[in-house]
Design a protein around this motif. Structure first.
Motif, PDB file in Angstrom:
ATOM      1  N   LEU A 242     -13.161   2.526  -0.033  1.00  0.00           N
ATOM      2  CA  LEU A 242     -13.199   3.982  -0.164  1.00  0.00           C
ATOM      3  C   LEU A 242     -11.810   4.591  -0.024  1.00  0.00           C
ATOM      4  O   LEU A 242     -11.467   5.537  -0.728  1.00  0.00           O
ATOM      5  CB  LEU A 242     -14.151   4.594   0.862  1.00  0.00           C
ATOM      6  N   SER A 243     -11.007   4.050   0.872  1.00  0.00           N
ATOM      7  CA  SER A 243      -9.647   4.587   1.027  1.00  0.00           C
ATOM      8  C   SER A 243      -8.813   4.304  -0.221  1.00  0.00           C
ATOM      9  O   SER A 243      -8.029   5.148  -0.653  1.00  0.00           O
ATOM     10  CB  SER A 243      -8.979   4.029   2.282  1.00  0.00           C
TER      11      SER A 243
ATOM     12  N   THR B 275     -18.817  -5.963   6.023  1.00  0.00           N
ATOM     13  CA  THR B 275     -19.282  -5.017   5.010  1.00  0.00           C
ATOM     14  C   THR B 275     -18.823  -3.599   5.331  1.00  0.00           C
ATOM     15  O   THR B 275     -18.367  -2.869   4.440  1.00  0.00           O
ATOM     16  CB  THR B 275     -20.813  -5.078   4.873  1.00  0.00           C
ATOM     17  N   GLU B 276     -18.908  -3.208   6.579  1.00  0.00           N
ATOM     18  CA  GLU B 276     -18.465  -1.870   6.976  1.00  0.00           C
ATOM     19  C   GLU B 276     -16.958  -1.703   6.785  1.00  0.00           C
ATOM     20  O   GLU B 276     -16.485  -0.686   6.272  1.00  0.00           O
ATOM     21  CB  GLU B 276     -18.846  -1.580   8.427  1.00  0.00           C
ATOM     22  N   ALA B 277     -16.186  -2.695   7.200  1.00  0.00           N
ATOM     23  CA  ALA B 277     -14.732  -2.628   7.037  1.00  0.00           C
ATOM     24  C   ALA B 277     -14.345  -2.621   5.567  1.00  0.00           C
ATOM     25  O   ALA B 277     -13.450  -1.880   5.153  1.00  0.00           O
ATOM     26  CB  ALA B 277     -14.067  -3.797   7.766  1.00  0.00           C
ATOM     27  N   ALA B 278     -15.024  -3.419   4.763  1.00  0.00           N
ATOM     28  CA  ALA B 278     -14.742  -3.465   3.322  1.00  0.00           C
ATOM     29  C   ALA B 278     -15.083  -2.133   2.660  1.00  0.00           C
ATOM     30  O   ALA B 278     -14.368  -1.690   1.755  1.00  0.00           O
ATOM     31  CB  ALA B 278     -15.517  -4.603   2.662  1.00  0.00           C
ATOM     32  N   ALA B 279     -16.144  -1.487   3.102  1.00  0.00           N
ATOM     33  CA  ALA B 279     -16.513  -0.177   2.553  1.00  0.00           C
ATOM     34  C   ALA B 279     -15.414   0.842   2.859  1.00  0.00           C
ATOM     35  O   ALA B 279     -15.005   1.604   1.974  1.00  0.00           O
ATOM     36  CB  ALA B 279     -17.848   0.285   3.121  1.00  0.00           C
ATOM     37  N   ARG B 280     -14.914   0.853   4.088  1.00  0.00           N
ATOM     38  CA  ARG B 280     -13.836   1.772   4.452  1.00  0.00           C
ATOM     39  C   ARG B 280     -12.565   1.470   3.662  1.00  0.00           C
ATOM     40  O   ARG B 280     -11.880   2.374   3.199  1.00  0.00           O
ATOM     41  CB  ARG B 280     -13.553   1.736   5.947  1.00  0.00           C
TER      42      ARG B 280
ATOM     43  N   LEU C  23       0.826  -1.202   0.000  1.00  0.00           N
ATOM     44  CA  LEU C  23       0.000   0.000   0.000  1.00  0.00           C
ATOM     45  C   LEU C  23       0.864   1.257   0.000  1.00  0.00           C
ATOM     46  O   LEU C  23       0.532   2.236  -0.672  1.00  0.00           O
ATOM     47  CB  LEU C  23      -0.955  -0.016   1.197  1.00  0.00           C
ATOM     48  N   CYS C  24       1.978   1.234   0.721  1.00  0.00           N
ATOM     49  CA  CYS C  24       2.880   2.394   0.735  1.00  0.00           C
ATOM     50  C   CYS C  24       3.529   2.622  -0.622  1.00  0.00           C
ATOM     51  O   CYS C  24       3.808   3.758  -0.992  1.00  0.00           O
ATOM     52  CB  CYS C  24       3.954   2.221   1.805  1.00  0.00           C
ATOM     53  N   GLU C  25       3.768   1.550  -1.379  1.00  0.00           N
ATOM     54  CA  GLU C  25       4.316   1.676  -2.730  1.00  0.00           C
ATOM     55  C   GLU C  25       3.330   2.342  -3.669  1.00  0.00           C
ATOM     56  O   GLU C  25       3.723   3.070  -4.580  1.00  0.00           O
ATOM     57  CB  GLU C  25       4.619   0.291  -3.326  1.00  0.00           C
ATOM     58  N   ARG C  26       2.061   2.081  -3.463  1.00  0.00           N
ATOM     59  CA  ARG C  26       1.049   2.498  -4.432  1.00  0.00           C
ATOM     60  C   ARG C  26       0.360   3.820  -4.107  1.00  0.00           C
ATOM     61  O   ARG C  26      -0.375   4.343  -4.938  1.00  0.00           O
ATOM     62  CB  ARG C  26      -0.024   1.413  -4.543  1.00  0.00           C
TER      63      ARG C  26
ATOM     64  N   THR D 110      -4.374   4.744   6.265  1.00  0.00           N
ATOM     65  CA  THR D 110      -5.824   4.620   6.378  1.00  0.00           C
ATOM     66  C   THR D 110      -6.312   3.331   5.725  1.00  0.00           C
ATOM     67  O   THR D 110      -7.124   2.598   6.297  1.00  0.00           O
ATOM     68  CB  THR D 110      -6.517   5.829   5.720  1.00  0.00           C
ATOM     69  N   ALA D 111      -5.811   3.039   4.532  1.00  0.00           N
ATOM     70  CA  ALA D 111      -6.198   1.811   3.835  1.00  0.00           C
ATOM     71  C   ALA D 111      -5.733   0.582   4.604  1.00  0.00           C
ATOM     72  O   ALA D 111      -6.463  -0.404   4.720  1.00  0.00           O
ATOM     73  CB  ALA D 111      -5.613   1.798   2.425  1.00  0.00           C
TER      74      ALA D 111
END
Length: 156
Positions: A133-134, A125-130, A45-48, A56-57
């Motif tokens: 979105l990130s 579902t809530e965690a996947a949405a966050r 994630l830090c690379e991208r 956050t992601a």
């Protein structure tokens, strides 16, 4: 008549080169987590993306994996991190994260019910949405940075 039961979660259904940004990044993060745990997923994630967005992601991905770890119906099958193929489980998971991030709550809840038992559906579902979105926010920032500055400062 018996039906063949050769369908596994690793069965190739797509190619990474054919997937668009959000789904491709979800699959890459899932593979990184599966192959090397939190450290490898955080590094990917830090690379991208920029560091604050990556953090956050990563936190949202940690929430996703915590729920999966506690309530998963069966292990998700993943291909190797650099494999050009996308497996059935990976594609379904990417689609689930997309639906959750885009606000298609009913569809995301239905897909979550296939992945986890009843106690984990809402939390996943809530965690996947966050998480989605990130990733989407980071992708938009990258796209915005690619827009060239106008040749002239004059605005009409």
């Amino acid at each position: 008549m018996k039906h063949a039961r050769d369908l596994t979660g690793q069965m190739s259904v797509d190619q990474m080169s054919e997937m668009h940004g959000l789904a491709r990044l979800v699959v890459a993060a899932l593979r990184a987590w599966n192959a090397g745990g939190a450290i490898r997923a955080h590094a990917l994630l830090c690379e991208r993306m920029a560091e604050p967005m990556a953090l956050t992601a990563f936190e949202a991905l940690q929430d996703v994996t915590e729920v999966l770890g506690a309530t998963l119906r069966r292990p998700l099958r993943c291909h190797a991190p650099h494999c050009p193929c996308v497996g059935m489980d990976e594609a379904a998971f990417a689609r689930f994260v997309e639906e959750a991030a885009l606000g298609e709550r009913e569809d995301a809840l239905m897909m979550a019910s296939v992945l986890v038992n009843a106690r984990g559906i809402l939390a996943l579902t809530e965690a996947a949405a966050r998480f989605g979105l990130s990733l989407q926010r980071a992708a938009l920032c990258v796209q915005t940075a690619r827009i060239p500055e106008p040749i002239s400062a004059t605005r009409h």
